[in-house]
Design a protein around this motif. Structure first.
Motif, PDB file in Angstrom:
ATOM      1  N   ASP A 148      25.148 -80.265 -32.784  1.00  0.00           N
ATOM      2  CA  ASP A 148      25.156 -79.650 -34.303  1.00  0.00           C
ATOM      3  C   ASP A 148      25.953 -78.456 -34.443  1.00  0.00           C
ATOM      4  OD1 ASP A 148      23.668 -81.539 -35.517  1.00  0.00           O
ATOM      5  OD2 ASP A 148      21.541 -80.426 -35.232  1.00  0.00           O
ATOM      6  N   PRO A 149      26.888 -78.279 -35.418  1.00  0.00           N
ATOM      7  CA  PRO A 149      27.615 -77.150 -35.328  1.00  0.00           C
ATOM      8  C   PRO A 149      26.822 -75.700 -35.689  1.00  0.00           C
ATOM      9  CG  PRO A 149      27.793 -78.430 -37.484  1.00  0.00           C
ATOM     10  CD  PRO A 149      26.928 -79.013 -36.414  1.00  0.00           C
ATOM     11  N   PRO A 150      27.453 -74.735 -35.326  1.00  0.00           N
ATOM     12  CA  PRO A 150      26.836 -73.421 -35.612  1.00  0.00           C
ATOM     13  C   PRO A 150      26.486 -73.120 -37.291  1.00  0.00           C
ATOM     14  CG  PRO A 150      28.735 -72.980 -34.712  1.00  0.00           C
ATOM     15  CD  PRO A 150      28.661 -74.337 -34.654  1.00  0.00           C
ATOM     16  N   SER A 151      25.688 -72.480 -37.580  1.00  0.00           N
ATOM     17  CA  SER A 151      25.422 -72.146 -39.182  1.00  0.00           C
ATOM     18  C   SER A 151      24.984 -70.752 -39.060  1.00  0.00           C
ATOM     19  CB  SER A 151      24.694 -73.260 -39.634  1.00  0.00           C
ATOM     20  OG  SER A 151      23.452 -72.797 -39.211  1.00  0.00           O
ATOM     21  N   ALA A 152      25.064 -70.271 -40.264  1.00  0.00           N
ATOM     22  CA  ALA A 152      24.704 -68.809 -40.435  1.00  0.00           C
ATOM     23  C   ALA A 152      23.380 -68.643 -40.509  1.00  0.00           C
ATOM     24  CB  ALA A 152      25.360 -68.525 -42.002  1.00  0.00           C
ATOM     25  N   THR A 153      22.387 -69.569 -40.741  1.00  0.00           N
ATOM     26  CA  THR A 153      20.998 -69.726 -40.427  1.00  0.00           C
ATOM     27  C   THR A 153      20.520 -69.794 -39.002  1.00  0.00           C
ATOM     28  OG1 THR A 153      20.857 -71.920 -40.913  1.00  0.00           O
ATOM     29  CG2 THR A 153      20.669 -70.570 -42.746  1.00  0.00           C
ATOM     30  N   ALA A 154      21.386 -69.911 -38.030  1.00  0.00           N
ATOM     31  CA  ALA A 154      21.063 -70.285 -36.641  1.00  0.00           C
ATOM     32  C   ALA A 154      22.121 -69.380 -35.653  1.00  0.00           C
ATOM     33  CB  ALA A 154      21.263 -71.847 -36.271  1.00  0.00           C
ATOM     34  N   VAL A 155      22.753 -68.246 -36.161  1.00  0.00           N
ATOM     35  CA  VAL A 155      23.423 -67.465 -35.308  1.00  0.00           C
ATOM     36  C   VAL A 155      22.700 -66.983 -34.212  1.00  0.00           C
ATOM     37  CG1 VAL A 155      24.752 -65.322 -35.278  1.00  0.00           C
ATOM     38  CG2 VAL A 155      24.952 -66.850 -37.207  1.00  0.00           C
ATOM     39  N   ASP A 156      23.226 -67.102 -32.949  1.00  0.00           N
ATOM     40  CA  ASP A 156      22.577 -66.926 -31.625  1.00  0.00           C
ATOM     41  C   ASP A 156      21.441 -67.707 -31.259  1.00  0.00           C
ATOM     42  OD1 ASP A 156      24.144 -64.499 -31.375  1.00  0.00           O
ATOM     43  OD2 ASP A 156      22.821 -63.357 -32.507  1.00  0.00           O
ATOM     44  N   ALA A 157      21.057 -68.868 -31.968  1.00  0.00           N
ATOM     45  CA  ALA A 157      20.252 -69.835 -31.714  1.00  0.00           C
ATOM     46  C   ALA A 157      20.744 -70.612 -30.615  1.00  0.00           C
ATOM     47  CB  ALA A 157      19.535 -70.435 -32.831  1.00  0.00           C
ATOM     48  N   PRO A 158      20.100 -71.242 -29.658  1.00  0.00           N
ATOM     49  CA  PRO A 158      20.123 -71.994 -28.652  1.00  0.00           C
ATOM     50  C   PRO A 158      20.923 -73.411 -29.291  1.00  0.00           C
ATOM     51  CG  PRO A 158      18.039 -71.763 -28.254  1.00  0.00           C
ATOM     52  CD  PRO A 158      18.458 -71.188 -29.790  1.00  0.00           C
ATOM     53  N   ARG A 168      21.831 -76.915 -30.520  1.00  0.00           N
ATOM     54  CA  ARG A 168      20.843 -78.109 -30.704  1.00  0.00           C
ATOM     55  C   ARG A 168      21.515 -79.507 -30.657  1.00  0.00           C
ATOM     56  NH1 ARG A 168      20.131 -76.489 -37.091  1.00  0.00           N
ATOM     57  NH2 ARG A 168      22.263 -76.409 -36.435  1.00  0.00           N
ATOM     58  N   PRO A 169      20.956 -80.384 -29.823  1.00  0.00           N
ATOM     59  CA  PRO A 169      21.226 -81.596 -29.628  1.00  0.00           C
ATOM     60  C   PRO A 169      21.330 -82.332 -31.250  1.00  0.00           C
ATOM     61  CG  PRO A 169      19.135 -81.483 -29.040  1.00  0.00           C
ATOM     62  CD  PRO A 169      19.491 -80.189 -29.265  1.00  0.00           C
ATOM     63  N   MET A 170      22.047 -83.284 -31.235  1.00  0.00           N
ATOM     64  CA  MET A 170      22.121 -84.018 -32.509  1.00  0.00           C
ATOM     65  C   MET A 170      21.201 -85.337 -32.639  1.00  0.00           C
ATOM     66  SD  MET A 170      26.281 -84.322 -33.213  1.00  0.00           S
ATOM     67  CE  MET A 170      26.109 -84.695 -35.064  1.00  0.00           C
ATOM     68  N   GLN A 171      20.683 -85.440 -33.607  1.00  0.00           N
ATOM     69  CA  GLN A 171      19.829 -86.551 -33.958  1.00  0.00           C
ATOM     70  C   GLN A 171      20.614 -87.907 -33.732  1.00  0.00           C
ATOM     71  OE1 GLN A 171      18.136 -86.515 -37.995  1.00  0.00           O
ATOM     72  NE2 GLN A 171      16.949 -84.643 -37.484  1.00  0.00           N
ATOM     73  N   GLY A 172      19.644 -89.015 -33.162  1.00  0.00           N
ATOM     74  CA  GLY A 172      20.226 -90.161 -32.641  1.00  0.00           C
ATOM     75  C   GLY A 172      21.304 -90.781 -33.660  1.00  0.00           C
ATOM     76  N   ARG A 173      20.763 -90.914 -34.976  1.00  0.00           N
ATOM     77  CA  ARG A 173      21.432 -91.584 -36.025  1.00  0.00           C
ATOM     78  C   ARG A 173      22.787 -90.810 -36.434  1.00  0.00           C
ATOM     79  NH1 ARG A 173      18.584 -92.887 -41.509  1.00  0.00           N
ATOM     80  NH2 ARG A 173      17.292 -94.340 -40.297  1.00  0.00           N
ATOM     81  N   GLY A 218      31.076 -77.585 -33.490  1.00  0.00           N
ATOM     82  CA  GLY A 218      29.881 -78.355 -32.687  1.00  0.00           C
ATOM     83  C   GLY A 218      30.422 -79.304 -31.715  1.00  0.00           C
ATOM     84  N   ALA A 219      31.762 -79.591 -31.286  1.00  0.00           N
ATOM     85  CA  ALA A 219      32.207 -80.282 -30.306  1.00  0.00           C
ATOM     86  C   ALA A 219      33.231 -79.583 -29.264  1.00  0.00           C
ATOM     87  CB  ALA A 219      32.888 -81.597 -30.801  1.00  0.00           C
ATOM     88  N   SER A 220      32.804 -79.786 -28.087  1.00  0.00           N
ATOM     89  CA  SER A 220      33.900 -79.089 -27.146  1.00  0.00           C
ATOM     90  C   SER A 220      34.137 -79.823 -25.877  1.00  0.00           C
ATOM     91  CB  SER A 220      33.269 -77.696 -26.827  1.00  0.00           C
ATOM     92  OG  SER A 220      32.067 -77.754 -26.293  1.00  0.00           O
ATOM     93  N   VAL A 221      35.320 -79.894 -25.401  1.00  0.00           N
ATOM     94  CA  VAL A 221      35.639 -80.334 -24.154  1.00  0.00           C
ATOM     95  C   VAL A 221      34.918 -79.683 -22.854  1.00  0.00           C
ATOM     96  CG1 VAL A 221      37.595 -81.106 -22.376  1.00  0.00           C
ATOM     97  CG2 VAL A 221      37.888 -81.219 -25.016  1.00  0.00           C
ATOM     98  N   ILE A 222      34.324 -80.668 -22.040  1.00  0.00           N
ATOM     99  CA  ILE A 222      33.618 -80.038 -20.924  1.00  0.00           C
ATOM    100  C   ILE A 222      34.180 -80.684 -19.767  1.00  0.00           C
ATOM    101  CG2 ILE A 222      31.325 -79.672 -22.366  1.00  0.00           C
ATOM    102  CD1 ILE A 222      30.304 -82.318 -20.996  1.00  0.00           C
TER     103      ILE A 222
END
Length: 218
Positions: free
Chosen positions: A26-36, A38-43, A174-178
């Motif tokens: 999930d991409p970062p958002s203003a409501t989740a700054v500094d939060a871990p 989050r994995p995306m939901q399956g759907r 919310g996506a990055s090359v690893i």
């Protein structure tokens, strides 16, 4: 001479495969700054995969790499995996690596643009609502109705600021090359495969610090 001809035939038939791994969350958002993260939901993850596999995105990649290399994308093996594996396959190992990396980069940029466009559209709706509230507030010089409108405007002001912050954060996408594709000493992989030096009977896989490279003789 026969041995040389056989070796040349093996190398001509060998196709090199390079893979680039992209972590999707999930991409970062203003409501989740500094939060871990989050994995995306399956759907949602499956929808993202279908978008990455779509003809529109593959056509965009083809404009950059041409038609020689085969390209594909899938989810990495394992339960609840949130890693997309972008693959390029070619008789030229450098083209295989380029195809995998370009495909991954195209997806990441497309995702960033889609997120940004959506957030900007939402911000415009909120900004229009604030403008309308300002016009309504101007009608009243005082009273409870004016106070209620001012309260509503404050809530929309907060929402607009949050959306603007989210737009700035959307550069992350919310996506990055690893694990980027790198190809080194490709002839070694083909030789090991051709003569089954590893003894496993399958494709030889060589791993590097930032990527991995496979050679198959099919």
């Amino acid at each position: 001479m026969t041995v040389v001809a056989l070796a040349m035939s093996v190398f001509q038939e060998a196709r090199d495969r390079a893979m680039t791994d992209v972590l999707v969350k999930d991409p970062p958002s203003a409501t989740a700054v500094d939060a871990p993260d989050r994995p995306m939901q399956g759907r949602v993850l499956q929808n993202e995969l279908r978008r990455a596999q779509g003809s529109a995105m593959q056509d965009e990649v083809r404009l950059l790499i041409g038609d020689e290399s085969a390209i594909s994308v899938g989810i990495a093996a394992g339960e609840d995996s949130d890693v997309f594996v972008f693959t390029g396959e070619s008789t030229d190992p450098e083209l295989a690596a380029e195809a995998a990396d370009v495909y991954a980069a195209t997806y990441i940029e497309s995702r960033r643009e889609a997120l940004t466009t959506d957030l900007q559209a939402r911000a415009m709706v909120v900004a229009d609502r604030i403008e309308a509230l300002n016009a309504e507030i101007a009608v009243f010089s005082e009273g409870a109705e004016r106070e209620e409108l001012i309260l509503q405007r404050g809530q929309y002001d907060f929402e607009l600021e949050s959306l603007r912050t989210s737009i700035a954060l959307a550069a992350d996408s919310g996506a990055s090359v690893i694990d980027a594709a790198q190809v080194e000493a490709p002839m070694l992989g083909a030789l090991l495969n051709a003569y089954d030096i590893d003894g496993g009977g399958g494709a030889y896989e060589h791993r590097y610090a930032y990527g991995r490279y496979e050679t198959s003789d099919g």
